[in-house]
Scaffold this active site. Structure first.
Site, PDB file in Angstrom:
ATOM      1  CG  ASP A 114      -1.774   1.171   1.442  1.00  0.00           C
ATOM      2  OD1 ASP A 114      -1.465   2.236   0.876  1.00  0.00           O
ATOM      3  OD2 ASP A 114      -2.766   1.064   2.188  1.00  0.00           O
ATOM      4  CE1 TYR A 139      -7.180  10.036  -0.097  1.00  0.00           C
ATOM      5  CE2 TYR A 139      -8.114   8.887  -1.976  1.00  0.00           C
ATOM      6  CZ  TYR A 139      -7.793   8.919  -0.630  1.00  0.00           C
ATOM      7  OH  TYR A 139      -8.078   7.844   0.164  1.00  0.00           O
ATOM      8  CE  LYS A 140      -4.064   8.605   1.973  1.00  0.00           C
ATOM      9  NZ  LYS A 140      -4.966   9.085   3.005  1.00  0.00           N
TER      10      LYS A 140
END
Ligand code: PLP
Length: 327
Positions: A114, A139-140
């Protein structure tokens, strides 16, 4: 940029579905083994998806959880898949991907990484470390905006043979032939699921344009310098906050986290003053550092505001204790 054959596939599905695809394919590749090894620092959605997949498969798989520092010692020939997050969402502690992947492979274990807190925050060498599968958010640290599409990586050596558990029409070899039977597309394309959200893809494209002009090693150097500054300025001002992020550069991502009993309320007070971090249960105040646009002066200001909220006891005000659905 990675060579084309190493490009991940991006489509509409959120990270959570990507990790399901990856884990299902990984288990399929290691058919006789039954243990999925993960750690207690993995993000809950990864663990929940594993539980769901185990129930759906009904073949007696088990999810084994150990402490993050015990993961290397827990690798054995019993394990089917090593299933972990490189950078811990709570503490920012970073696993050594190359070392763990090498050891896993020596024992016949397939790896699923991940990269939610890695992509855009630090150099990730999937090809060099030989990782089998990886999934991550855009989106981070890639700054593609709330809910932006996720990505999935399948090592090129597996891409033509893996099975897509979510065998959607966009992963079909000829989606616009509208055939009645599924036939997987060649390569990683088979992991696509459905129609992409075009507006979100447009925002992602704009953010990726920036990344074409940026050297991730420079981003990493700045992230570490910002992190060092934040750690020293906060520790100097707020001794009641306990640093839970490793100090060693190689052992951390691009966030700095502190444990504090009043962490939820203190974070709400910070947010009300324009310093946007988050709270992760049970007591972690997390400050993510986006090096592309965050300045050293802002770090300094954030430390001052944190001092006002914590030492000034502002966090004790009842309005900051009101629990919101998103923390
Ligand atoms: C490490 C990690 N993995 C997975 C996710 C969940 O991804 P999504 O909600 O996009 O499916 C998050 C979300 O914050 C995360 O931090």
């Amino acid at each position: 940029m990675p060579p084309p054959e190493n490009k991940p596939v991006v489509d509409r599905t959120p990270f959570t579905l990507k990790v399901y695809q990856a884990l299902a394919a990984a288990l399929d590749m290691n058919g006789t083994r039954k243990i999925i090894l993960s750690d207690t620092g993995n993000f809950p959605t990864d663990l929940y998806m594993a539980e769901g997949l185990i129930a759906t498969l009904g073949r007696g798989h088990q999810l084994r959880l150990v402490a993050p520092e015990e993961i290397e010692a827990a690798l054995s020939e019993e394990i089917a898949v090593l299933y972990i997050t490189e950078v811990d969402y709570r503490t920012g502690r970073r696993h050594d991907m190359a070392k763990l992947t090498a050891k896993a492979h020596a024992l016949g274990i397939v790896t699923v990484w991940d990269l939610a807190h890695s992509a855009g925050a630090l150099p990730v060498d999937l090809a060099g470390s030989g990782a089998d599968f990886a999934a991550g958010c855009t989106y981070k640290y890639l700054n593609a905006g709330p809910g932006a599409p996720a990505f999935l990586y399948v090592a090129p050596r597996h891409a033509d043979s893996v099975r897509a558990a979510l065998s959607g029409w966009m992963g079909h070899a000829k989606p616009f032939a509208f055939e009645l039977a599924y036939a997987a597309a060649g390569g990683v394309e088979r992991m696509r699921v459905g129609t992409p959200p075009v507006l979100a893809m447009a925002a992602l494209e704009a953010s990726l344009d920036i990344w074409d002009r940026v050297d991730i090693r420079e981003v990493r150097a700045r992230s570490l310098a910002l992190g060092d500054l934040l750690i020293s300025e906060v520790e100097r001002r707020c001794p009641s906050l306990k640093l839970v992020t490793p100090r060693a550069h190689e052992s951390r991502g691009s966030q700095v986290s502190f444990a504090f009993d009043g962490g939820y309320a203190a974070m709400q007070a910070l947010i009300a003053r324009g310093v946007i971090g988050d709270f992760r249960a049970p007591d972690i105040m997390r400050l993510g550092l986006a090096p592309a646009y965050l300045s050293y002066a802002e770090i300094w200001d954030a430390a001052e505001i944190l001092k006002e909220c914590v030492r000034g006891e502002v966090w004790r005000e009842p309005r900051y204790r009101l629990r919101h659905a998103v923390t």
